[in-house]
Design a protein around this motif. Structure first.
Motif, PDB file in Angstrom:
ATOM      1  N   ASN A   1       1.811 -12.608  -3.059  1.00  0.00           N
ATOM      2  CA  ASN A   1       2.272 -12.355  -4.431  1.00  0.00           C
ATOM      3  C   ASN A   1       1.036 -12.199  -5.334  1.00  0.00           C
ATOM      4  O   ASN A   1       0.189 -13.096  -5.378  1.00  0.00           O
ATOM      5  N   PRO A   2       0.895 -11.065  -6.028  1.00  0.00           N
ATOM      6  CA  PRO A   2      -0.335 -10.838  -6.796  1.00  0.00           C
ATOM      7  C   PRO A   2      -0.507 -11.762  -7.995  1.00  0.00           C
ATOM      8  O   PRO A   2      -1.608 -11.862  -8.551  1.00  0.00           O
ATOM      9  N   PHE A   3       0.566 -12.442  -8.427  1.00  0.00           N
ATOM     10  CA  PHE A   3       0.447 -13.339  -9.592  1.00  0.00           C
ATOM     11  C   PHE A   3       0.235 -14.789  -9.173  1.00  0.00           C
ATOM     12  O   PHE A   3      -0.606 -15.472  -9.730  1.00  0.00           O
ATOM     13  N   THR A   4       1.009 -15.239  -8.173  1.00  0.00           N
ATOM     14  CA  THR A   4       0.877 -16.645  -7.757  1.00  0.00           C
ATOM     15  C   THR A   4      -0.152 -16.817  -6.643  1.00  0.00           C
ATOM     16  O   THR A   4      -0.534 -17.926  -6.315  1.00  0.00           O
ATOM     17  N   GLN A   5      -0.532 -15.707  -6.003  1.00  0.00           N
ATOM     18  CA  GLN A   5      -1.443 -15.678  -4.835  1.00  0.00           C
ATOM     19  C   GLN A   5      -0.812 -16.351  -3.617  1.00  0.00           C
ATOM     20  O   GLN A   5      -1.500 -16.653  -2.646  1.00  0.00           O
ATOM     21  N   LYS A   6       0.491 -16.596  -3.662  1.00  0.00           N
ATOM     22  CA  LYS A   6       1.148 -17.259  -2.535  1.00  0.00           C
ATOM     23  C   LYS A   6       1.454 -16.217  -1.442  1.00  0.00           C
ATOM     24  O   LYS A   6       1.993 -15.158  -1.723  1.00  0.00           O
ATOM     25  N   ASN A   7       1.061 -16.559  -0.215  1.00  0.00           N
ATOM     26  CA  ASN A   7       1.355 -15.693   0.929  1.00  0.00           C
ATOM     27  C   ASN A   7       2.759 -16.042   1.434  1.00  0.00           C
ATOM     28  O   ASN A   7       3.046 -17.209   1.682  1.00  0.00           O
ATOM     29  N   SER A   8       3.613 -15.029   1.585  1.00  0.00           N
ATOM     30  CA  SER A   8       4.988 -15.319   2.012  1.00  0.00           C
ATOM     31  C   SER A   8       5.020 -15.883   3.432  1.00  0.00           C
ATOM     32  O   SER A   8       5.993 -16.509   3.829  1.00  0.00           O
ATOM     33  N   GLY A   9       3.991 -15.610   4.207  1.00  0.00           N
ATOM     34  CA  GLY A   9       3.899 -16.171   5.557  1.00  0.00           C
ATOM     35  C   GLY A   9       4.594 -15.371   6.632  1.00  0.00           C
ATOM     36  O   GLY A   9       4.436 -15.663   7.821  1.00  0.00           O
ATOM     37  N   ASP A  10       5.376 -14.341   6.238  1.00  0.00           N
ATOM     38  CA  ASP A  10       6.101 -13.600   7.280  1.00  0.00           C
ATOM     39  C   ASP A  10       6.014 -12.080   7.102  1.00  0.00           C
ATOM     40  O   ASP A  10       6.795 -11.327   7.681  1.00  0.00           O
ATOM     41  N   ASN A  11       5.050 -11.630   6.291  1.00  0.00           N
ATOM     42  CA  ASN A  11       4.845 -10.187   6.067  1.00  0.00           C
ATOM     43  C   ASN A  11       5.976  -9.503   5.306  1.00  0.00           C
ATOM     44  O   ASN A  11       6.095  -8.276   5.349  1.00  0.00           O
ATOM     45  N   THR A  12       6.820 -10.296   4.637  1.00  0.00           N
ATOM     46  CA  THR A  12       7.816  -9.672   3.774  1.00  0.00           C
ATOM     47  C   THR A  12       7.613 -10.174   2.342  1.00  0.00           C
ATOM     48  O   THR A  12       7.008 -11.220   2.117  1.00  0.00           O
ATOM     49  N   GLY A  13       8.145  -9.433   1.402  1.00  0.00           N
ATOM     50  CA  GLY A  13       8.033  -9.786  -0.012  1.00  0.00           C
ATOM     51  C   GLY A  13       8.565  -8.639  -0.830  1.00  0.00           C
ATOM     52  O   GLY A  13       9.219  -7.720  -0.296  1.00  0.00           O
ATOM     53  N   ARG A  14       8.298  -8.658  -2.112  1.00  0.00           N
ATOM     54  CA  ARG A  14       8.783  -7.582  -2.985  1.00  0.00           C
ATOM     55  C   ARG A  14       8.145  -6.255  -2.555  1.00  0.00           C
ATOM     56  O   ARG A  14       6.915  -6.127  -2.541  1.00  0.00           O
ATOM     57  N   TYR A  15       8.980  -5.306  -2.158  1.00  0.00           N
ATOM     58  CA  TYR A  15       8.558  -3.982  -1.653  1.00  0.00           C
ATOM     59  C   TYR A  15       7.756  -4.050  -0.358  1.00  0.00           C
ATOM     60  O   TYR A  15       7.049  -3.086  -0.016  1.00  0.00           O
ATOM     61  N   VAL A  16       7.788  -5.165   0.331  1.00  0.00           N
ATOM     62  CA  VAL A  16       7.112  -5.268   1.624  1.00  0.00           C
ATOM     63  C   VAL A  16       8.109  -5.792   2.655  1.00  0.00           C
ATOM     64  O   VAL A  16       8.708  -6.848   2.406  1.00  0.00           O
ATOM     65  N   PRO A  17       8.336  -5.133   3.802  1.00  0.00           N
ATOM     66  CA  PRO A  17       7.732  -3.855   4.143  1.00  0.00           C
ATOM     67  C   PRO A  17       8.237  -2.745   3.211  1.00  0.00           C
ATOM     68  O   PRO A  17       9.388  -2.785   2.779  1.00  0.00           O
ATOM     69  N   PHE A  18       7.373  -1.799   2.935  1.00  0.00           N
ATOM     70  CA  PHE A  18       7.776  -0.666   2.096  1.00  0.00           C
ATOM     71  C   PHE A  18       8.413   0.386   3.003  1.00  0.00           C
ATOM     72  O   PHE A  18       7.928   0.639   4.099  1.00  0.00           O
ATOM     73  N   ILE A  19       9.501   0.965   2.515  1.00  0.00           N
ATOM     74  CA  ILE A  19      10.196   1.975   3.331  1.00  0.00           C
ATOM     75  C   ILE A  19      10.270   3.298   2.580  1.00  0.00           C
ATOM     76  O   ILE A  19      10.766   3.355   1.461  1.00  0.00           O
ATOM     77  N   HIS A  20       9.724   4.337   3.214  1.00  0.00           N
ATOM     78  CA  HIS A  20       9.845   5.698   2.675  1.00  0.00           C
ATOM     79  C   HIS A  20      11.033   6.363   3.368  1.00  0.00           C
ATOM     80  O   HIS A  20      11.101   6.377   4.595  1.00  0.00           O
ATOM     81  N   TRP A  21      11.931   6.916   2.581  1.00  0.00           N
ATOM     82  CA  TRP A  21      13.136   7.562   3.127  1.00  0.00           C
ATOM     83  C   TRP A  21      13.062   9.073   3.001  1.00  0.00           C
ATOM     84  O   TRP A  21      12.647   9.592   1.970  1.00  0.00           O
ATOM     85  N   GLU A  22      13.511   9.736   4.069  1.00  0.00           N
ATOM     86  CA  GLU A  22      13.706  11.186   3.996  1.00  0.00           C
ATOM     87  C   GLU A  22      15.041  11.474   4.670  1.00  0.00           C
ATOM     88  O   GLU A  22      15.289  11.001   5.784  1.00  0.00           O
ATOM     89  N   ILE A  23      15.910  12.204   3.979  1.00  0.00           N
ATOM     90  CA  ILE A  23      17.199  12.559   4.577  1.00  0.00           C
ATOM     91  C   ILE A  23      17.047  13.934   5.228  1.00  0.00           C
ATOM     92  O   ILE A  23      16.613  14.893   4.580  1.00  0.00           O
TER      93      ILE A  23
END
Ligand code: SF4
Length: 293
Positions: A109-131
């Motif tokens: 987290n860029p504000f708290t510097q807390k690592n989520s510990g599991d590679n997920t968070g806000r917009y992570v993983p990021f997913i690009h979609w194409e239909i």
């Protein structure tokens, strides 16, 4: 099997493949660079990289301690059912792969510097979609290391400078980056669109295989010119000097506003990790970048 379970399993497999085994085109390109490198220090670095890749593959462990921030690219067939289940499934895959592969927890987290510990968070993983048309789902994972990400650059250069300005911007960016992005690198270069579009296209260009030349002859020529110029810098493998600062340059573009000329340069390091699979409507899975027994 439910689509969400299948996508989760495929996501874990893709993450495991990506971080432990380079696609064949990248491996062959590094081997060729090793054969052709004339600088002693540069050649030693390439030898160490190749040994490292071999060991990672044999022991099924990550080839670099930085397993990156996880980005997925999805091409979803318009006739596919249950697309709303995919994001959650890929998030679960990321959490599982973090434990099972394992991956280094890299989501902070860029504000708290807390690592989520599991590679997920806000917009992570990021997913690009194409239909796309059809009824298959193609999933690509790009685990993106921090060292190469830190030197990515966007220039809103003067439209009047045109392609010459683009070339100068790319080579200045390579010179400024020096050893930081763990060369030899792959460069994704995109021009046009807006600031966000140029960087999106530049990063997506990193997914193109090194042994496929650009179908547009003008862009293929530009890629060769940028490749030659980047390698003339002499930065070399891991910045210790030599002929191979880059393994390849991939160029893309979008039409631009008359007053804007965005140029984006995305770097990928020697650990150019990517893995793709296609899930068919009957549930069969085809791995596209790696051989899976
Ligand atoms: S830039 Fe690439 S090779 Fe270098 S530490 Fe980061 S992930 Fe590893």
């Amino acid at each position: 099997m439910k689509i969400e379970t299948l996508v989760e399993d495929v996501g874990v497999k893709l993450l495991q493949l990506a971080v432990t085994k380079l696609p064949q085109d990248v491996k062959e390109s590094l081997q060729q660079a090793y054969r052709e490198e004339e600088n002693g220090a540069g050649k030693t670095q390439l030898e160490a990289i190749l040994k490292n890749i071999d060991l990672a593959e044999k022991t099924s462990t990550p080839m670099c301690q930085d397993t990156g921030v996880i980005i997925f690219y999805i091409k979803a067939g318009a006739q596919t059912q249950n697309l709303d289940k995919i994001e959650k499934a890929l998030s679960k895959a990321t959490i599982r792969a973090t434990k099972e592969v394992p991956l280094r927890p890299n989501a902070v987290n860029p504000f708290t510097q807390k690592n989520s510990g599991d590679n997920t968070g806000r917009y992570v993983p990021f997913i690009h979609w194409e239909i796309v048309s059809g009824n298959t789902i193609e999933i690509t994972v790009l685990p993106k290391g921090g060292g190469s990400e830190n030197v990515c650059s966007l220039g809103m250069i003067s439209p009047g400078t045109g392609v010459k300005g683009l070339k100068n911007f790319v080579i200045d960016t390579v010179m400024n980056a020096g050893a930081k992005p763990c060369p030899p690198n792959i460069l994704g270069v995109a021009v046009g669109g807006g600031a966000d579009i140029a960087m999106k296209l530049a990063k997506e260009a990193l997914l193109r295989p090194l042994n496929e030349s650009n179908p547009d002859p003008e862009l293929a020529k530009l890629e060769t010119e940028l490749y030659d110029a980047a390698n003339m810098t002499g930065i070399g493998p891991m910045g210790l000097g030599g002929k191979f600062t880059v393994l390849g340059v991939k160029v893309d573009y979008a039409h631009r506003h008359p007053a804007s000329y965005p140029v984006a340069v995305a770097f990928q390091c020697w650990a150019a990790r990517r893995a793709s699979a296609r899930i068919h409507a009957d549930g069969t899975v085809e791995y596209l970048t790696h051989k899976v027994m």
